[in-house]
Structure formats: C-alpha cells, structure tokens
Design a protein around this motif. Sequence first.
Motif, PDB file in Angstrom:
ATOM      1  N   ILE A 374     -13.495 -31.769 -28.411  1.00  0.00           N
ATOM      2  CA  ILE A 374     -13.731 -31.819 -29.847  1.00  0.00           C
ATOM      3  C   ILE A 374     -12.724 -32.797 -30.443  1.00  0.00           C
ATOM      4  CG2 ILE A 374     -12.266 -29.791 -30.216  1.00  0.00           C
ATOM      5  CD1 ILE A 374     -13.970 -29.149 -32.686  1.00  0.00           C
ATOM      6  N   VAL A 375     -13.196 -33.643 -31.365  1.00  0.00           N
ATOM      7  CA  VAL A 375     -12.355 -34.662 -31.982  1.00  0.00           C
ATOM      8  C   VAL A 375     -12.120 -34.309 -33.448  1.00  0.00           C
ATOM      9  CG1 VAL A 375     -12.157 -37.100 -32.585  1.00  0.00           C
ATOM     10  CG2 VAL A 375     -13.229 -36.433 -30.426  1.00  0.00           C
ATOM     11  N   ALA A 376     -10.861 -34.423 -33.889  1.00  0.00           N
ATOM     12  CA  ALA A 376     -10.512 -34.167 -35.282  1.00  0.00           C
ATOM     13  C   ALA A 376     -10.093 -35.474 -35.941  1.00  0.00           C
ATOM     14  CB  ALA A 376      -9.381 -33.150 -35.380  1.00  0.00           C
ATOM     15  N   LEU A 377     -10.738 -35.806 -37.050  1.00  0.00           N
ATOM     16  CA  LEU A 377     -10.396 -37.007 -37.810  1.00  0.00           C
ATOM     17  C   LEU A 377      -9.564 -36.619 -39.018  1.00  0.00           C
ATOM     18  CD1 LEU A 377     -10.685 -40.032 -38.497  1.00  0.00           C
ATOM     19  CD2 LEU A 377     -12.778 -39.440 -39.746  1.00  0.00           C
ATOM     20  N   GLY A 378      -8.354 -37.181 -39.111  1.00  0.00           N
ATOM     21  CA  GLY A 378      -7.481 -36.891 -40.232  1.00  0.00           C
ATOM     22  C   GLY A 378      -7.774 -37.783 -41.417  1.00  0.00           C
ATOM     23  N   THR A 379      -7.067 -37.531 -42.533  1.00  0.00           N
ATOM     24  CA  THR A 379      -7.268 -38.328 -43.723  1.00  0.00           C
ATOM     25  C   THR A 379      -6.874 -39.785 -43.482  1.00  0.00           C
ATOM     26  OG1 THR A 379      -6.723 -38.486 -46.075  1.00  0.00           O
ATOM     27  CG2 THR A 379      -4.941 -37.851 -44.602  1.00  0.00           C
ATOM     28  N   ILE A 380      -7.549 -40.700 -44.148  1.00  0.00           N
ATOM     29  CA  ILE A 380      -7.259 -42.134 -44.036  1.00  0.00           C
ATOM     30  C   ILE A 380      -6.564 -42.566 -45.322  1.00  0.00           C
ATOM     31  CG2 ILE A 380      -8.232 -44.435 -43.735  1.00  0.00           C
ATOM     32  CD1 ILE A 380     -10.596 -43.170 -42.304  1.00  0.00           C
ATOM     33  N   LYS A 381      -5.341 -43.031 -45.213  1.00  0.00           N
ATOM     34  CA  LYS A 381      -4.599 -43.430 -46.401  1.00  0.00           C
ATOM     35  C   LYS A 381      -3.676 -44.602 -46.076  1.00  0.00           C
ATOM     36  CE  LYS A 381      -1.430 -39.544 -45.528  1.00  0.00           C
ATOM     37  NZ  LYS A 381      -0.946 -38.250 -46.067  1.00  0.00           N
ATOM     38  N   GLN A 382      -3.273 -45.309 -47.114  1.00  0.00           N
ATOM     39  CA  GLN A 382      -2.429 -46.477 -46.929  1.00  0.00           C
ATOM     40  C   GLN A 382      -1.001 -46.069 -46.566  1.00  0.00           C
ATOM     41  OE1 GLN A 382      -3.428 -48.581 -50.691  1.00  0.00           O
ATOM     42  NE2 GLN A 382      -3.991 -50.273 -49.337  1.00  0.00           N
ATOM     43  N   LYS A 383      -0.478 -46.736 -45.537  1.00  0.00           N
ATOM     44  CA  LYS A 383       0.884 -46.490 -45.070  1.00  0.00           C
ATOM     45  C   LYS A 383       1.497 -47.809 -44.622  1.00  0.00           C
ATOM     46  CE  LYS A 383       0.261 -41.777 -43.211  1.00  0.00           C
ATOM     47  NZ  LYS A 383       0.376 -40.942 -41.976  1.00  0.00           N
ATOM     48  N   PRO A 384       2.824 -47.901 -44.569  1.00  0.00           N
ATOM     49  CA  PRO A 384       3.453 -49.081 -43.994  1.00  0.00           C
ATOM     50  C   PRO A 384       3.197 -49.127 -42.492  1.00  0.00           C
ATOM     51  CG  PRO A 384       5.095 -47.415 -44.537  1.00  0.00           C
ATOM     52  CD  PRO A 384       3.808 -46.943 -45.123  1.00  0.00           C
ATOM     53  N   TRP A 385       2.806 -50.292 -42.002  1.00  0.00           N
ATOM     54  CA  TRP A 385       2.422 -50.434 -40.589  1.00  0.00           C
ATOM     55  C   TRP A 385       2.897 -51.807 -40.109  1.00  0.00           C
ATOM     56  CZ3 TRP A 385       0.260 -46.673 -37.647  1.00  0.00           C
ATOM     57  CH2 TRP A 385      -0.310 -47.020 -36.405  1.00  0.00           C
ATOM     58  N   VAL A 386       3.409 -51.849 -38.911  1.00  0.00           N
ATOM     59  CA  VAL A 386       3.911 -53.112 -38.378  1.00  0.00           C
ATOM     60  C   VAL A 386       2.770 -53.907 -37.758  1.00  0.00           C
ATOM     61  CG1 VAL A 386       5.484 -54.215 -36.745  1.00  0.00           C
ATOM     62  CG2 VAL A 386       6.188 -52.126 -37.944  1.00  0.00           C
ATOM     63  N   VAL A 387       2.537 -55.127 -38.298  1.00  0.00           N
ATOM     64  CA  VAL A 387       1.488 -56.015 -37.801  1.00  0.00           C
ATOM     65  C   VAL A 387       2.132 -57.366 -37.487  1.00  0.00           C
ATOM     66  CG1 VAL A 387      -0.731 -57.110 -38.258  1.00  0.00           C
ATOM     67  CG2 VAL A 387      -0.236 -54.852 -39.216  1.00  0.00           C
ATOM     68  N   ASP A 388       2.078 -57.770 -36.217  1.00  0.00           N
ATOM     69  CA  ASP A 388       2.663 -59.045 -35.800  1.00  0.00           C
ATOM     70  C   ASP A 388       4.119 -59.163 -36.243  1.00  0.00           C
ATOM     71  OD1 ASP A 388       0.231 -59.811 -34.682  1.00  0.00           O
ATOM     72  OD2 ASP A 388      -0.473 -60.698 -36.562  1.00  0.00           O
ATOM     73  N   GLY A 389       4.854 -58.081 -36.108  1.00  0.00           N
ATOM     74  CA  GLY A 389       6.271 -58.111 -36.421  1.00  0.00           C
ATOM     75  C   GLY A 389       6.611 -57.971 -37.884  1.00  0.00           C
ATOM     76  N   GLU A 390       5.576 -57.784 -38.732  1.00  0.00           N
ATOM     77  CA  GLU A 390       5.807 -57.637 -40.170  1.00  0.00           C
ATOM     78  C   GLU A 390       5.283 -56.290 -40.654  1.00  0.00           C
ATOM     79  OE1 GLU A 390       4.008 -60.826 -42.255  1.00  0.00           O
ATOM     80  OE2 GLU A 390       5.231 -62.399 -41.303  1.00  0.00           O
ATOM     81  N   VAL A 391       5.999 -55.704 -41.602  1.00  0.00           N
ATOM     82  CA  VAL A 391       5.562 -54.435 -42.174  1.00  0.00           C
ATOM     83  C   VAL A 391       4.558 -54.710 -43.289  1.00  0.00           C
ATOM     84  CG1 VAL A 391       6.258 -52.330 -43.367  1.00  0.00           C
ATOM     85  CG2 VAL A 391       7.749 -53.321 -41.621  1.00  0.00           C
ATOM     86  N   ARG A 392       3.378 -54.171 -43.135  1.00  0.00           N
ATOM     87  CA  ARG A 392       2.314 -54.379 -44.118  1.00  0.00           C
ATOM     88  C   ARG A 392       1.706 -53.031 -44.516  1.00  0.00           C
ATOM     89  NH1 ARG A 392      -1.118 -59.310 -41.235  1.00  0.00           N
ATOM     90  NH2 ARG A 392       0.671 -60.726 -40.884  1.00  0.00           N
ATOM     91  N   SER A 393       0.997 -53.051 -45.635  1.00  0.00           N
ATOM     92  CA  SER A 393       0.269 -51.864 -46.073  1.00  0.00           C
ATOM     93  C   SER A 393      -1.083 -51.847 -45.369  1.00  0.00           C
ATOM     94  CB  SER A 393       0.074 -51.885 -47.593  1.00  0.00           C
ATOM     95  OG  SER A 393      -0.713 -50.775 -48.002  1.00  0.00           O
ATOM     96  N   ARG A 394      -1.347 -50.805 -44.602  1.00  0.00           N
ATOM     97  CA  ARG A 394      -2.603 -50.687 -43.853  1.00  0.00           C
ATOM     98  C   ARG A 394      -3.190 -49.288 -44.055  1.00  0.00           C
ATOM     99  NH1 ARG A 394      -4.409 -55.485 -42.006  1.00  0.00           N
ATOM    100  NH2 ARG A 394      -5.235 -54.620 -40.040  1.00  0.00           N
ATOM    101  N   TYR A 395      -4.482 -49.170 -43.832  1.00  0.00           N
ATOM    102  CA  TYR A 395      -5.127 -47.858 -43.843  1.00  0.00           C
ATOM    103  C   TYR A 395      -4.908 -47.213 -42.476  1.00  0.00           C
ATOM    104  CZ  TYR A 395      -7.476 -48.721 -48.269  1.00  0.00           C
ATOM    105  OH  TYR A 395      -7.727 -48.955 -49.597  1.00  0.00           O
ATOM    106  N   VAL A 396      -4.271 -46.058 -42.487  1.00  0.00           N
ATOM    107  CA  VAL A 396      -3.895 -45.401 -41.231  1.00  0.00           C
ATOM    108  C   VAL A 396      -4.480 -43.986 -41.185  1.00  0.00           C
ATOM    109  CG1 VAL A 396      -1.965 -44.606 -39.805  1.00  0.00           C
ATOM    110  CG2 VAL A 396      -1.768 -46.749 -41.104  1.00  0.00           C
TER     111      VAL A 396
END
Length: 432
Positions: A374-396
């Motif tokens: 069984i798979v549980a999907l959590g809430t999707i919300k914007q968080k700081p996330w590291v992309v290519d060595g940079e911290v960006r706002s992403r939906y996580v």
Amino acid sequence: MSDTPFLLPDVGEGLTEAEIVSWRVAPGDSIAINQVIVEIETAKSLVELPSPFAGTVGELLVKEGDTVAVGAPIIMVSGAASDEPAADTDVAEAVQDAAATITDEAAVGTVLVGYGTSGHAKSRRRRGGESPLVPVRPSSVPAASASPVVAKPPIRKLAKDLDVDLAEVQGTGLAGEITRDDVIRHASQASLFRNIQTPEESDEREERIPVKGVRKTIAKAMVDSAFTAPHVSLFVDVDATRTMEFVKRLKASPDFAGVKVSPLLIIAKAIIWAVRRNPTVNSEWTDEEIIVRHFVNLGVAAATPRGLIVPNVKEAQSLSLLALAQSLEQLTLTAREGRTSAAEMTGGTITITNIGVFGMDTGTPILNPGEVAIVALGTIKQKPWVVDGEVRSRYVTTVGASFDHRVVDGDVASRFVADVASVIEEPALLLD
C-alpha cells in the motif's frame, strides 16, 4: 389469500447481515414487482431492495435502524400467491444491479455534473432477456412527479442523522437536487439556535456510537491485517515540481476538459509503472503459495461519511491517462454518495491512500487485506530543495509505503518506492 414473507436476500457480498435504513412502503400499501420497498445498509454500501412480487403490504417485521440477519423475514405481503416469487439468485442479482447504479439519475432524467455518461453502470442481463427485478424508470419523468424533495438515499440518511427536515432545505444541485453540502450547511445554521442548552442537555458529556456496518467491517479487517501480515514501511522525500507542472498542463488541455485532474492521477500511473518493474508487490499470500498478478486493480482508500472504504479501478494497467482520470473521479464520487457496489470493493491488488488531502506529510498505512503493498501520498507543498548545488523553492512530497514482509523483501520494496518516486520527479518516464 395467505401472507407471504419477504426474506432479506443475500446480496452477493459474502455478508451475513444488513441494517434497515428506511422503509419506502407502509402497511396497507399496494406494491408491484420491482418496486423499491426498503433501503438497507450492508458493510459495504447502501442498497435499494426491489420487491420480487406484487401484493399488499401486511406488516413491517423490523424497524428502521434494526440489524437483520440474511434470510430473516422483514416484511409480510398479502395477496402475493398468484405472483411467483423470484428465485434468491435473481433477487441478489437485482440488488447488485441496484447497488451499482445511481438510480436517482434516472428519476431526475439528467446526468449529474461530474459523472458523465460513462458513469451509468450497465445492468447485467439474464439469458433470454432483461432481469425481471431491475426497475425501469423512464427518463422523461420530471423529478417533481416522483417526490417534492429531490435527494439521493445517502443524502436522506445524512439528513435523518443530523435531524434535518429536507423540506426546509434549498437544493443547489441540478433540477433542485439537495446535495450533501446543502444538508451540512442547513444543519450548521440550525445549530446556532441550539447553542443555549438546557440543564438536561448540558449533562450529555459523551456519545455512544454502535459498532456496526462499515465501522465494524473496517475494525475487523484492520485487526486481521495488522496481526497477520508482518508490516515493513519505507519513506522517501520527492521533488514533485514537474508533476505539479504536468498536472497544470493537463488541466489546460481540451482533452481533459470537465475531468478532475490532480497529483493523485500521476501517482496512480507511477504505481502502475512501478508494479510492472516490480511485480512481486502486486501479489497475494495464501500460506500455500504466492499469487503474482499480472494485472492491476488499483484500490483507492476513500474517507466517506460511512467510514473508510477501498474501492478499486479494475484493469488499471490498460487505461490511458484520460481513462484513468475518469475512472478515479467516478470512483470517488460514487464512494462519497455511498453507492459503491460490491464488485468495486473486491478484487483489489494494490492500494494508494492519499493522506496529503488531510495535510499529513507521511504515515504507516496498514495493508488492505489480501494485498501485500500500500502506498501513502503525503501533502505536496513548497520547501527549500537543493537543485544543482543551489537551494531553490520546489514542490516536495513524501511517499510512504507498507509491505507484507512475507512476500516483499527489502530490496524489492526499496526499488518499488524508488521507481514511484522517479516518476513523480519526472513524469516523462511514463512514456517508456
């Protein structure tokens, strides 16, 4: 002529009892073959029972709210001797058809918004013609001729539970139909006038809810699952930004006009894709053997006023993205209206539970009995996330999953969760 008892039929769900929700007839009423005489609630759905014979109502043997065993007499009908009662199998077939069909749509003579023409379930046919027990209602009959109040049986039951007089509720649905929101809104407004309690009312500090119907079935199933299958759970945080962008494009697409599109659709597709790569998670344990299914009946846990149910989309692996979206929408709407059929509740192979709609990040879901994942999907919300060595706002989001460790080893479970996560991160993988 002698009285003939009508026995509560086996509705084909493997159940042994049902609750009498509301009688549609009274002593002295004349009834015809196929006329709905009572609404019952099983552990899975609300069902309208048609009469297998014509006659005059003699006595109602059970009261509304009573729980009755299958095979027990519930009503006496006088003058039914000249009409041969239908066989038990025919009654069960008619009941299943009634449960699978939104009968009020036919009575109103229109299709409710969000259901579409595909939402009408097709009645099964007997050899040699139509089943004699499936009520036929002409769609040209206006709603007002059937009843001054237009509301589905689940809505009527909700109104009864909330002590709401439907005659006082203004319907906002099509053809003046009263919706669930209408009833809840009316009940909330009425409660404003009941805030000043009498001394007797203020003493009521607890409520006792009988354990029966769906709640009783849920409790037994969860206990059996939790103490039978050794659960193991895994979690992973995922960048869902591209999934959110994909959902936005689908909503703007003419092909998806009028169809509800949400991240759940992409997660469902991701699970189907991951199952193909890790078929063991789509299995069943029987003590003697492990049955690996090469088809996906995707269960979706649905919170309804009657409790948690898990209907499933049959052969989901063969559906296009549009067809899957339509199936998920129909499944959800039917569940909320309490019209999920027995067939839709059985045969599931793997389940998804969307706890994100309640604002939850993750959880440890209990397996649906008969399944190993069984798979549980959590809430999707914007968080700081590291992309290519940079911290960006992403939906996580966080994807969690539980497995039956008798069947699914840790490496398979990990690969499966990683595959689901990879599709959420990059929906283009679905083009493989």
